[in-house]
Scaffold this active site. Sequence first.
Site, PDB file in Angstrom:
ATOM      1  N   HIS A   1       0.828  -1.208   0.000  1.00 46.75           N
ATOM      2  CA  HIS A   1       0.000   0.000   0.000  1.00 46.75           C
ATOM      3  C   HIS A   1       0.865   1.262   0.000  1.00 46.75           C
ATOM      4  O   HIS A   1       0.491   2.280  -0.592  1.00 46.75           O
ATOM      5  CB  HIS A   1      -0.938   0.003   1.203  1.00 46.75           C
ATOM      6  CG  HIS A   1      -2.086  -0.935   1.062  1.00 46.75           C
ATOM      7  ND1 HIS A   1      -2.768  -1.478   2.132  1.00 46.75           N
ATOM      8  CD2 HIS A   1      -2.682  -1.453  -0.044  1.00 46.75           C
ATOM      9  CE1 HIS A   1      -3.737  -2.278   1.705  1.00 46.75           C
ATOM     10  NE2 HIS A   1      -3.700  -2.277   0.380  1.00 46.75           N
TER      11      HIS A   1
ATOM     12  N   HIS B   1      -4.520  -5.427 -10.943  1.00 49.04           N
ATOM     13  CA  HIS B   1      -3.184  -5.055 -10.501  1.00 49.04           C
ATOM     14  C   HIS B   1      -2.134  -5.332 -11.577  1.00 49.04           C
ATOM     15  O   HIS B   1      -1.313  -4.462 -11.901  1.00 49.04           O
ATOM     16  CB  HIS B   1      -2.815  -5.824  -9.230  1.00 49.04           C
ATOM     17  CG  HIS B   1      -3.500  -5.341  -8.004  1.00 49.04           C
ATOM     18  ND1 HIS B   1      -3.237  -4.129  -7.414  1.00 49.04           N
ATOM     19  CD2 HIS B   1      -4.456  -5.921  -7.225  1.00 49.04           C
ATOM     20  CE1 HIS B   1      -3.973  -3.972  -6.336  1.00 49.04           C
ATOM     21  NE2 HIS B   1      -4.729  -5.039  -6.197  1.00 49.04           N
TER      22      HIS B   1
END
Length: 419
Positions: A257, A387
């Site tokens: 993150h 992703h």
Amino acid sequence: MPQSAPGPEGSTPWLSSPEHRAWLTQEAERQLDFFARSIRPEGGFVSLDYDGAPMAHQLQELHSTTRLVHSYALAHLAGYQGAETLIDQGMAYLWNAHRDRAYSGYVWGVQGQQVADGRKLAYGHVFVLLAGASAKCAGHPDADRLIDDASHVLDTHFWEDGPSLFADEWNRDWTPFSTYRGMNANMHGAEALLAAYEATGREVYLTRAGRILDFFMRHVARDEGWRIPEHYTADWQIDRAYDGDPMFRPKGTTPGHSVEWSRLLLQYWDLVGRPKDGTLDIARCVVTRALEDAWDTERGGLVYTLNFNGTPDIADRYWWPVTEAIGVLASLLKIAPTEEDEQWYRRLWQFANDHFVDHVHGGWFPEIDAEGRPMATQFAGKPDVYHALQATMFPLAQGVSRYAKAFEDAPLWPVGQGQ
């Protein structure tokens, strides 16, 4: 099938290498071809096993539907043929199945046309906004109503003017579910707000994204040694005792993150004219800390979570932190390249190519064991294209923001080429 190299040997920067760019384009196309099988004849999508076969479990979660719309909208803009079929399928399912006609908003889980998990999560709703924004860039006729509806729900139930952040969760009927506040929903909220600004030009989206990024990147990260804690109390104090779901709400910090935050910060900075406000230094500090903390020096790859002091907590290795690290390094290489950036970019792509890319069926394996082989502990099959597709497509774009416009202006698959 023999594994092709992700880039050439030698000193040529990979982002400007024709060989690497061709490899990225081919890998993006293989992913899109694999996940094009996700279409469910009755509506919505199916999850896919390693070989691309539909899986029996039919619960459709909101983030999965929205991410497919977003991904194939980018692909459509880049010239991928057939993407509009998946965009249409996802947009219809969002409006007719996930959208809650009884209470408003969008339910988290649907089975067929029936609500299976009625929770209202900020994490899911910001992805609805992202899907609408990307679909608008792709010219979908229903994009504006989705953007407007998602924005209304986010304004009404999730956005908190005081802290200028998103609250997290409600029951289906908008009664309180918990007082939990989280970093992850706000990170993807910033992502969606930036995309919505790029699609619509509405300043409110850019302003709110800036406020979220300011809190986490200019205050929390700086105070926490350039790490970003995951969990917070109702008044936005770090909740150091929180220990939830080890996959979706793990304790501590998540380096994957951190690198994602840094890419979004650079995207925002680019959109507001690249002011001399220390943004590049902040992004570099966060990225450097994440890579130094999380890179497994013995086995390679990035460990999943860290304790607050930066030591590994969950040492499992998943695909998505690697993809996000690739994304931010590509941004840094476009803005102010260093030799270390180039080395990390190559190291990450080589590891991904060796361990996560499925060279037989397409798509990426989501997790690997201690020996670097695919395993299925936390994830069943291949979760989504989002992703890994961004990791292959974003480096190919001209800049570090307005990706949709970049792919429309310079398609990866010009008419008459590709699929």
